[in-house]
Design a protein around this motif. Structure first.
Motif, PDB file in Angstrom:
ATOM      1  N   VAL A 488       0.856  -1.184  -0.028  1.00 18.39           N
ATOM      2  CA  VAL A 488       0.053   0.016   0.018  1.00 18.39           C
ATOM      3  C   VAL A 488       0.986   1.359  -0.043  1.00 18.39           C
ATOM      4  O   VAL A 488       0.603   2.206  -0.676  1.00 18.39           O
ATOM      5  CB  VAL A 488      -1.062   0.026   1.254  1.00 18.39           C
ATOM      6  N   VAL A 489       2.052   1.265   0.852  1.00 18.69           N
ATOM      7  CA  VAL A 489       2.760   2.193   1.031  1.00 18.69           C
ATOM      8  C   VAL A 489       3.510   2.608  -0.476  1.00 18.69           C
ATOM      9  O   VAL A 489       3.590   3.843  -0.732  1.00 18.69           O
ATOM     10  CB  VAL A 489       3.807   2.080   1.787  1.00 18.69           C
ATOM     11  N   VAL A 490       3.912   1.620  -1.226  1.00 24.50           N
ATOM     12  CA  VAL A 490       4.762   1.676  -2.213  1.00 24.50           C
ATOM     13  C   VAL A 490       3.808   2.079  -3.485  1.00 24.50           C
ATOM     14  O   VAL A 490       4.323   3.046  -4.167  1.00 24.50           O
ATOM     15  CB  VAL A 490       5.479   0.234  -2.753  1.00 24.50           C
ATOM     16  N   HIS A 491       2.540   1.730  -3.351  1.00 23.86           N
ATOM     17  CA  HIS A 491       1.614   2.126  -4.444  1.00 23.86           C
ATOM     18  C   HIS A 491       1.289   3.522  -4.490  1.00 23.86           C
ATOM     19  O   HIS A 491       1.295   4.274  -5.262  1.00 23.86           O
ATOM     20  CB  HIS A 491       0.404   1.207  -4.204  1.00 23.86           C
ATOM     21  N   SER A 492       1.417   4.000  -3.177  1.00 25.92           N
ATOM     22  CA  SER A 492       1.061   5.677  -3.094  1.00 25.92           C
ATOM     23  C   SER A 492       2.467   6.262  -3.122  1.00 25.92           C
ATOM     24  O   SER A 492       2.339   7.683  -3.491  1.00 25.92           O
ATOM     25  CB  SER A 492       0.308   5.939  -1.705  1.00 25.92           C
TER      26      SER A 492
END
Length: 745
Positions: A488-492
């Motif tokens: 989730v963090v990498v996607h954002s």
């Protein structure tokens, strides 16, 4: 029409002197239009511009709204909707001294008239005039002078006229919000001016704005005259149905934000005492599991009734938070704690929502009660209701950001407990619960990356390090949840992989394990990583990703091979096949080449399908044009190129359809090409006789039987003779028919 509209807005208030004749002409056109409003849109637009430019007082002097006392006929009532949509910057005094008496005259006529249809129309006109209240509250010029008188009128509306409740609620919101927005730097002052913004004509004239000085005077006037009005709104709120509470709650929140907090607290305490939530000393009553008959005998509310009443009370408390002082905040917090610890089942969503509002609006309270708040929330069993989970996680959001910014060792332990619940929820079976956890994690990251905060970058990196700490845990469920959190963090924010280089190797190292749940999450992380990173940055981690995912290309279970294939295709599209092949270990190069070939075949097949589609479209268009030409000449070509004339020929009778056999043709050349047509004298049909090609081998039993071979030869000769006889017979009949025609002529 457009020219007159522009003139009104350009000239402004002076248009009353120079352009009043145009207003009268427009009014005359509206009166002649009667009940047909389909063709009056432009007329209404021009008159609305006149209302904006001149003001409602001048317009009503030129076009008065009136009622005839003798026959109860009304004039110019079509002006009411136009006033409702275009009045701005008017006077509260004019509404109270002119509009309200006019509405009362219509209401009196409604009671006097005998015909029900006319009475209904008069009542509708009266309510329409009273309903102009929100329009006259759009930036009024005399708020600080006349709001006291208006408040008395509004209290009467709230206690008597139910149809005015929504108008009063909306008018109060407009009054408060427009003045508050004028005090906020950079705030769009027309944000709450929803009525005025409905018409594009207002683009020609700037929406009026209060100065900072005027807004402060208005807010003081609103606060000083709001005690009785706020009490009336609160009483109406608790006694109303759920649908009416929605707009009443917003009005209470607006008015309470400009009212003295001590007054608001007294009103709220009296309400809690009314429903026996607190005793006469202001202490919260403890819920005792006794028989409810005791309460009924004493005339008190039962425990169930008290539990039901807590929901609207807690909903009311949530809107009182914004303008609350320390005493009121403490009271609301104690009410929240009592509701959470008292095992009150109903209204848990509202309890969490109120607590989240307290934490968001009052940072001082979050700092002073920090450890107590953490212990309170973590000591409660997580709710299964999605709305309750959402508001519970909103509390976690505020507390988590506060803890990471403080950087205390004891608080770090509490932060891990909160993060643990978020990560576990990321693996929840319900999609809604997982989405709440995703959103909460993203909000925490966004708050920590905010450049206006102290140590923003350091706190953000600390959060990522805390999540990575779960990768070394023993539970596969927690490991996979932590990987999902990092995804989730990498996607954002894909750059986090570059700022914290340990993220990618730490996750890819999990691919050496055997836990299926963890492998799924790690492959998902790899897919997100290669999808989000730019090609230039992807080159830096290309070797690690390719060598990490390829060992799972040999496993078809759980769609592992498909996942690896997709990852390699994405990398190939971004970095090229040569880079992927160079990074792949020797033992997996064959699989990599297979992926390249399949990818090439997919692209080639797509191109071929597109080309074939274009070709078929061209061929079909050519065939249609040729058929059209032949149709014009009276004939059309068949598939073999022969031409069938429209005139019907005398041919061989082909027999009824039900006598057709699998090898019997109907004479339309639709049979196999290696068949000849001969006449069957019994059925007079054309029988398909399969013929062997030259050099075709015969079965062994036929090649050894000389007689059988001779019989086949004789049969072929007979068939050939029959065809020749049949052809000569047709020619003879045709010549004889032509001879008869000539003799007749």
């Amino acid at each position: 029409m457009c020219f007159s509209l522009f003139c009104y807005l350009f000239v402004g208030e002076m248009s009353f002197i120079f352009m009043n004749s145009i207003v009268l002409k427009l009014a005359d056109l509206m009166n002649h239009a009667g009940q047909d409003n389909s063709d009056t849109h432009h007329l209404q637009k021009c008159l609305g511009s006149a209302v904006v430019a001149m003001g409602p007082q001048r317009i009503l002097e030129l076009i008065p709204i009136s009622i005839n006392a003798d026959d109860f006929t009304c004039s110019n009532t079509w002006l009411v909707p136009i006033l409702k949509n275009h009045v701005v910057g008017a006077s509260l005094e004019y509404y109270m001294e002119h509009i309200v008496p006019l509405a009362k005259s219509f209401q009196r006529a409604h009671k006097e008239v005998k015909k029900s249809v006319i009475g209904q129309d008069l009542q509708a006109h009266a309510q329409g005039l009273w309903g102009l209240l929100p329009a006259f509250c759009q930036y009024p010029v005399d708020t600080h002078k006349k709001f006291g008188s208006l408040a008395d009128l509004l209290i009467k509306f709230l206690k008597k006229d139910s149809f005015m409740h929504q108008h009063v609620a909306f008018a109060l919101q407009v009054l408060v919000n427009q003045n508050k927005s004028s005090l906020l730097p950079g705030q769009n002052v027309g944000e709450f001016n929803t009525c005025a913004q409905k018409d594009k004509a207002l683009e020609f004239k700037g929406i009026p704005c209060y100065s900072n000085k005027t807004a402060k005077k208005n807010i003081r006037a609103l606060g000083s005259c709001s005690t009785e009005l706020l009490q009336a709104l609160v009483d109406l709120f608790v006694d109303s149905l759920a649908d009416k509470r929605l707009y009443m709650k917003d009005a209470i929140g607006c008015l309470a934000s400009v009212t003295d907090s001590s007054i608001t607290k007294d009103i709220f305490v009296s309400l809690l005492q009314r429903f026996e939530v607190v005793n006469s000393k202001g202490e919260f009553e403890k819920k005792i599991q006794d028989d409810e008959t005791i309460d009924e005998e004493q005339g008190n509310l039962s425990a169930t009734e008290k539990d039901i009443q807590r929901c609207p009370l807690m909903s009311l408390a949530s809107v009182l938070v914004e303008g609350a002082g320390e005493d009121l905040v403490e009271l609301i917090y104690n009410f929240v704690v009592d509701s959470l610890q008292g095992n009150h089942v109903t209204g848990q969503c509202e309890v969490y929502h109120t607590l989240s509002k307290v934490l968001e609006e009052h940072g001082w309270f979050c700092s002073s009660r920090f450890m107590e708040l953490i212990d309170l929330l973590l000591g409660l069993e997580p709710s299964t209701d999605i709305s309750s989970v959402r508001h519970r996680f909103a509390c976690f959001h505020t507390l988590m950001v506060h803890m990471l910014e403080m950087s205390l060792e004891e608080q770090d332990t509490k932060a891990f407990l909160i993060l643990n619940e978020i990560i576990v929820t990321l693996k929840d079976a319900k999609d809604e619960a997982r989405k709440v956890a995703y959103d909460t994690l993203l909000m925490i990251c966004s708050s920590l990356k905010d450049s206006s905060r102290v140590n923003a970058g350091r706190s953000y990196h600390k959060l990522i390090s805390m999540i990575m700490g779960y990768l070394s845990g023993s539970s596969p469920h927690i490991k996979s949840g932590a990987v999902s959190a990092l995804s989730v963090v990498v996607h954002s924010d894909a750059e986090v992989c570059l700022k914290i280089p340990d993220v990618v190797p730490s996750v890819l190292s999990l691919l050496h394990g055997k836990a299926v749940e963890v492998i799924k999450a790690a492959l998902g992380f790899a897919k997100v990583l290669v999808s989000c990173l730019p090609a230039k940055d992807l080159q830096n981690v290309l070797s690690e990703v390719v060598s990490g995912v390829l060992p799972w290309s040999s496993v078809s279970r759980h769609h592992f091979r498909e996942k690896v294939t997709i990852i390699l295709e994405i990398i190939t599209r971004k970095c090229g096949s040569a880079a992927v092949e160079a990074a792949a270990p020797e033992k997996y190069k064959r699989f990599v080449k297979t992926v390249f070939q399949n990818r090439h075949h997919k692209s080639t097949s797509k191109d071929a399908v597109a080309t074939n589609t274009e070709t078929s479209l061209e061929d079909s268009s050519i065939k249609r044009s040729e058929e059209q030409k032949h149709n014009d000449l009276g004939s059309f070509p068949n598939r073999q190129g022969s031409v069938h004339h429209r005139k019907r020929k005398r041919g061989i009778y082909k027999g009824p359809p039900d006598l057709r056999a699998p090898h019997i043709t109907t004479g339309d050349d639709s049979g196999p090409q290696d068949a000849k047509r001969v006449e069957n004298p019994k059925q007079k049909m054309l029988v398909k006789v399969p013929l062997r090609d030259k050099g075709e081998e015969t079965p062994n039993n036929e090649s050894n039987d000389w007689k059988t071979s001779m019989e086949h030869k004789s049969m072929r000769k007979k068939r050939k003779g029959a065809l020749q006889t049949l052809s000569s017979t047709f020619k003879h009949r045709r010549h004889r028919k032509l001879g008869k025609q000539k003799a007749h002529n």
